[in-house]
Scaffold this motif. Structure first.
Motif, PDB file in Angstrom:
ATOM      1  N   GLY A  56       4.024  57.196 -11.911  1.00  0.00           N
ATOM      2  CA  GLY A  56       3.898  57.084 -10.614  1.00  0.00           C
ATOM      3  C   GLY A  56       4.857  55.593 -10.236  1.00  0.00           C
ATOM      4  N   ILE A  57       6.052  55.129 -11.125  1.00  0.00           N
ATOM      5  CA  ILE A  57       6.796  54.263 -10.739  1.00  0.00           C
ATOM      6  C   ILE A  57       7.488  54.359  -9.475  1.00  0.00           C
ATOM      7  CG2 ILE A  57       8.916  55.229 -11.939  1.00  0.00           C
ATOM      8  CD1 ILE A  57       9.556  52.389 -12.902  1.00  0.00           C
ATOM      9  N   ASP A  58       7.676  53.335  -8.711  1.00  0.00           N
ATOM     10  CA  ASP A  58       8.413  53.522  -7.358  1.00  0.00           C
ATOM     11  C   ASP A  58       9.650  53.757  -7.471  1.00  0.00           C
ATOM     12  OD1 ASP A  58       8.798  50.846  -8.540  1.00  0.00           O
ATOM     13  OD2 ASP A  58       8.528  49.638  -6.590  1.00  0.00           O
ATOM     14  N   LEU A  59      10.161  54.580  -7.998  1.00  0.00           N
ATOM     15  CA  LEU A  59      11.630  54.960  -8.095  1.00  0.00           C
ATOM     16  C   LEU A  59      11.416  56.487  -7.980  1.00  0.00           C
ATOM     17  CD1 LEU A  59      13.643  53.134 -10.874  1.00  0.00           C
ATOM     18  CD2 LEU A  59      13.945  53.190  -8.529  1.00  0.00           C
ATOM     19  N   PRO A  60      12.595  57.184  -7.081  1.00  0.00           N
ATOM     20  CA  PRO A  60      12.678  58.587  -7.216  1.00  0.00           C
ATOM     21  C   PRO A  60      13.402  58.890  -8.640  1.00  0.00           C
ATOM     22  CG  PRO A  60      14.255  57.592  -5.546  1.00  0.00           C
ATOM     23  CD  PRO A  60      13.395  56.427  -5.891  1.00  0.00           C
TER      24      PRO A  60
ATOM     25  N   ALA B 135       4.070  45.289 -13.332  1.00  0.00           N
ATOM     26  CA  ALA B 135       5.268  44.836 -12.772  1.00  0.00           C
ATOM     27  C   ALA B 135       6.325  45.009 -13.923  1.00  0.00           C
ATOM     28  CB  ALA B 135       5.428  43.483 -12.503  1.00  0.00           C
ATOM     29  N   ILE B 136       7.519  46.015 -13.583  1.00  0.00           N
ATOM     30  CA  ILE B 136       8.757  46.062 -14.444  1.00  0.00           C
ATOM     31  C   ILE B 136       9.328  44.729 -14.637  1.00  0.00           C
ATOM     32  CG2 ILE B 136      10.616  47.319 -14.956  1.00  0.00           C
ATOM     33  CD1 ILE B 136       8.273  49.045 -15.489  1.00  0.00           C
ATOM     34  N   LEU B 137       9.483  44.303 -16.060  1.00  0.00           N
ATOM     35  CA  LEU B 137      10.279  42.841 -16.472  1.00  0.00           C
ATOM     36  C   LEU B 137      11.563  43.329 -16.696  1.00  0.00           C
ATOM     37  CD1 LEU B 137       7.545  41.349 -18.651  1.00  0.00           C
ATOM     38  CD2 LEU B 137       7.890  41.162 -16.048  1.00  0.00           C
ATOM     39  N   ALA B 138      12.257  44.523 -17.092  1.00  0.00           N
ATOM     40  CA  ALA B 138      13.517  44.994 -17.572  1.00  0.00           C
ATOM     41  C   ALA B 138      13.555  46.235 -17.811  1.00  0.00           C
ATOM     42  CB  ALA B 138      13.838  44.045 -18.558  1.00  0.00           C
TER      43      ALA B 138
ATOM     44  N   PRO C  84       3.367  51.513 -12.880  1.00  0.00           N
ATOM     45  CA  PRO C  84       4.633  50.364 -12.996  1.00  0.00           C
ATOM     46  C   PRO C  84       5.029  50.389 -11.623  1.00  0.00           C
ATOM     47  CG  PRO C  84       4.630  52.221 -14.597  1.00  0.00           C
ATOM     48  CD  PRO C  84       3.783  52.945 -13.673  1.00  0.00           C
ATOM     49  N   TYR C  85       5.830  49.163 -11.169  1.00  0.00           N
ATOM     50  CA  TYR C  85       6.619  49.040 -10.029  1.00  0.00           C
ATOM     51  C   TYR C  85       7.537  47.903 -10.107  1.00  0.00           C
ATOM     52  CZ  TYR C  85       3.656  44.812  -9.650  1.00  0.00           C
ATOM     53  OH  TYR C  85       2.892  43.652  -9.632  1.00  0.00           O
ATOM     54  N   LEU C  86       8.602  48.041  -9.247  1.00  0.00           N
ATOM     55  CA  LEU C  86       9.870  47.313  -9.483  1.00  0.00           C
ATOM     56  C   LEU C  86       9.704  46.446  -8.151  1.00  0.00           C
ATOM     57  CD1 LEU C  86      12.641  49.825 -10.377  1.00  0.00           C
ATOM     58  CD2 LEU C  86      12.183  47.597 -11.459  1.00  0.00           C
TER      59      LEU C  86
END
Length: 700
Positions: free
Chosen positions: A499-503, A363-366, A557-559
């Protein structure tokens, strides 16, 4: 006189009476057939044709719903929908351009269109020709060639209109201010599909305008007073670059995706997410449009409307980020970057970046970024720089180098001491650590991490590449030395997308393995070992240090923590989906091997060696572990590239805390600082990030 034997000639019998009788008979038969047909139509099928006259067609009309909202991890609203009054227009069936113009002219007297709207030449001409008198005059001016094909056939009305438009454009017609306003309204009305509703004005609609329009609704068919929404940001510009944007109704679907979105059921003027979270979660945020069945009489008048489905607002996103903590990180990053500028250490620097992640979940915290223009000194928010910019990170990657060597078997947890002599190559400056040559005769892995020995890492590369080192001679590495080291780095996420959930996430820049002659670039292999060659994104760096912190699990990572239903009145509903932590791979080191690197990173902060690189942070409680880094870089002016760009330094930092039970991992980079920079800017950012996280989460 005729002789007695002479006969008198007979006259021919006339045929006229027969022809006349035949015609009369034919007329009688035709009349009888007509009477029979009329009787058939009226008596036998009269009801059917009467029903056809009164027949109605049904069409299904859709209408937008409120877009889903975005909240932080504590339930604070980050992105909402601000309702606003709106003037709308629903286009009737087969309404003519002349009628639309009359409505537009009337409406222009009641409302003021937003300033800054620009009419295209074509929109101006379409409005002008919507007047039937102007259209008739333009038609009369068409040449024979414009009206007919070379074969003499009449051209279609569409083709003739194109000629009328072209001819009118040449005249450079002028419109009065009120006509210009009416033309803007007409363009929006005419662009609507039949029975679809478009916004004429949905920003800054005054109460007086609503009252005026309401009083004249019977005179402006199709026009109505309604409500619309506009994205609102209670937290200001914080995280705006990460949240992304939504197109306006005028912008509609993005050109590069229009066909795909139309195939998914969108309309051309639908508002959609165009970047980052708004785009990545478009299917969730957009909701489901309402559906109304409209019955249209044969005379094109709407006779009935039945709601088939009331629509469903878009679902909400609950992020992993605490907006209060995010603001703290943004503030300290900007403060320290501005301090670097004031101290003259950021002459060529293009910004600073920081990111924090829960090492156990991903989980991304900042995530924060300051982008700086070295020429104008203008700064802007660039949190996305943590995923779409890469940098040479320097010694901060040495944890991966040591663990790679341990897994490769060239050193072991109990046998890892190496000499610390500088390396000399032909025609190459001496390769050494930042401290003076001869400071240490030898170092073990824990000590090498504490004092950030480049020499130690280069010796590891020599062993992994089966290369014998002889001073002042070329090094003969195995041809796959780059492959070996990069394979170990990739296990931690260095050099590969996270693989973070951001394009928009980019990968890494991996330098060439051979020189211009195709010979293995041995010197660059040595540079790679201590982080001075390949370039990585900051999100890769935080994934790497998290993998060490959590015991070897590379987490995705994910937001977005969860997706939650949005009530019709904007209240929160049930949770419909929750992000589960995803392990991308397990790095196959042993606990003993990991303990070596963890102890080294603990000593970076808490050790006692004179050249320890982050000892100022040892007072943070509970204790943290870290690795600092500096890397040689160059400032390239995009407007004036030069063969001798000024040399700069990238200053980086990775760490996790508490050391005994990591709950937060961080990565920081200040790229392109001046080479003589002495400020520990990234360490001051790290201090605030860790201490404030402890405070907000009551960690003692």
């Amino acid at each position: 006189m005729h002789s007695p034997n002479q006969q008198t000639p007979q006259r021919k019998k006339s045929k006229i009476p027969f022809r006349l009788n035949f015609l009369l008979l034919l007329v009688f038969l035709l009349f009888a057939a007509l009477m029979a047909q009329l009787a058939y139509l009226q008596v036998v099928n009269g009801d059917m044709f009467q029903a056809e006259v009164e027949r109605t067609d049904s069409s299904v009309v859709t209408k937008d719903v409120a877009r889903g909202q975005i909240y932080d991890s504590q339930g604070r609203l980050l992105v909402g929908n601000e309702p606003e009054s709106a003037i709308t227009y629903t286009k009737n069936v087969s309404v003519t351009a002349d009628k639309i113009r009359k409505v537009a002219d009337s409406l222009a007297k009641l409302i003021t269109m937003p300033s800054g709207t620009k009419l295209t030449p074509r929109e101006k001409v379409d409005y002008y020709l919507a007047d039937k008198n102007n259209l008739k005059a333009a038609d009369n001016e068409l040449t024979k060639d414009q009206k007919e094909t070379p074969s003499g056939d009449a051209r279609s009305a569409t083709v003739q209109y194109q000629y009328e438009v072209a001819n009118t454009m040449k005249k450079n017609i002028t419109l009065t201010p009120q006509e210009t306003s009416a033309a803007e309204i007409y363009a929006r009305m005419a662009g609507a599909y039949q029975l679809s509703t478009v916004m004429i004005k949905n920003r800054d609609v005054s109460a007086a305008e609503v009252a005026k329009v309401s009083e004249h609704l019977t005179e402006i068919p199709g026009v109505s007073v309604g409500t619309d929404w506009e994205r609102s940001y209670p937290n200001g510009d914080s995280m705006r670059s990460v949240i992304g944007s939504v197109s306006s109704e005028q912008q509609g679907l993005p050109e590069d995706e229009v066909n795909t979105l139309l195939a998914q059921g969108y309309s051309r003027n639908d508002r959609v997410g165009t970047s980052y979270l708004e785009k990545a979660y478009e299917p969730v945020l957009k909701g489901t449009k309402s559906r109304t069945q409209v019955d249209v009489h044969a005379n094109n008048l709407v006779t009935d409307a039945t709601t088939l489905y009331g629509g469903k607002p878009g679902d909400n996103l609950n992020l992993t980020i605490n907006s209060q903590y995010q603001s703290i990180v943004e503030k300290v990053l900007k403060q320290q970057f501005d301090r670097a500028k004031s101290a003259g250490d950021a002459t060529y620097s293009d910004g600073a970046y920081a990111i924090a992640m829960n090492p156990k979940t991903g989980a991304i915290l900042a995530m924060a970024g300051v982008q700086n223009d070295p020429k104008t000194k203008k700064e802007s928010d660039d949190a996305l720089g943590t995923i779409n910019r890469n940098f040479v990170m320097g010694s901060a990657v040495k944890g991966a180098t040591v663990l790679g060597a341990l897994m490769d078997g060239v050193i072991t947890p109990s046998s890892n001491t190496q000499v610390d002599d500088p390396i000399y190559l032909p025609a190459t400056p001496v390769k050494k650590s930042v401290y003076p040559a001869g400071t240490y005769s030898s170092l073990n892995a824990v000590q090498a991490l504490e004092v950030s020995s480049n020499i130690y890492m280069m010796n590891l590369a020599l062993k992994m590449g089966k290369a014998a080192y002889v001073p002042h001679t070329l090094i003969n590495f195995k041809d796959n030395i780059f492959t070996i080291m990069r394979r170990y780095f990739a296990m931690f996420g260095l050099g590969t997308k996270t693989g973070i959930d951001l394009p928009g996430e980019i990968g890494a820049y991996l330098g060439p393995t051979t020189n211009e002659e195709g010979i293995l670039n041995s010197g660059k292999a040595l540079d790679l070992s201590y982080g001075n060659y390949d370039q990585y994104t900051l999100v890769q760096m935080v994934q790497y240090i998290s993998t060490i912190a959590n015991g070897g699990y590379r987490m995705k990572p994910y937001l977005v923590q969860s997706i939650q239903e949005n009530g019709t009145q904007g209240q929160k509903g049930a949770i419909v989906d929750t992000t589960q932590p995803t392990i991308l791979n397990r790095v196959p080191f042993t606990q003993d091997e990991l303990d070596v690197v963890k102890q080294g990173m603990y000593n970076v902060v808490h050790g006692s060696m004179a050249w320890g690189t982050a000892h100022p942070l040892k007072d943070i409680k509970p204790a943290m572990s870290a690795k600092t880094g500096t890397a040689q870089s160059f400032y390239i002016d995009p407007d004036n590239p030069t063969t001798n760009p000024p040399e700069t330094t990238n200053s980086s930092f990775v760490g996790f805390a508490p050391s005994s039970d990591p709950q937060i991992a961080i990565a920081i980079v200040f790229p392109n600082l001046d080479v003589d920079s002495e400020g520990n800017y990234n360490q001051e950012v790290a201090r605030t990030m860790i201490e404030q996280y402890y405070k907000l989460n009551n960690i003692k």
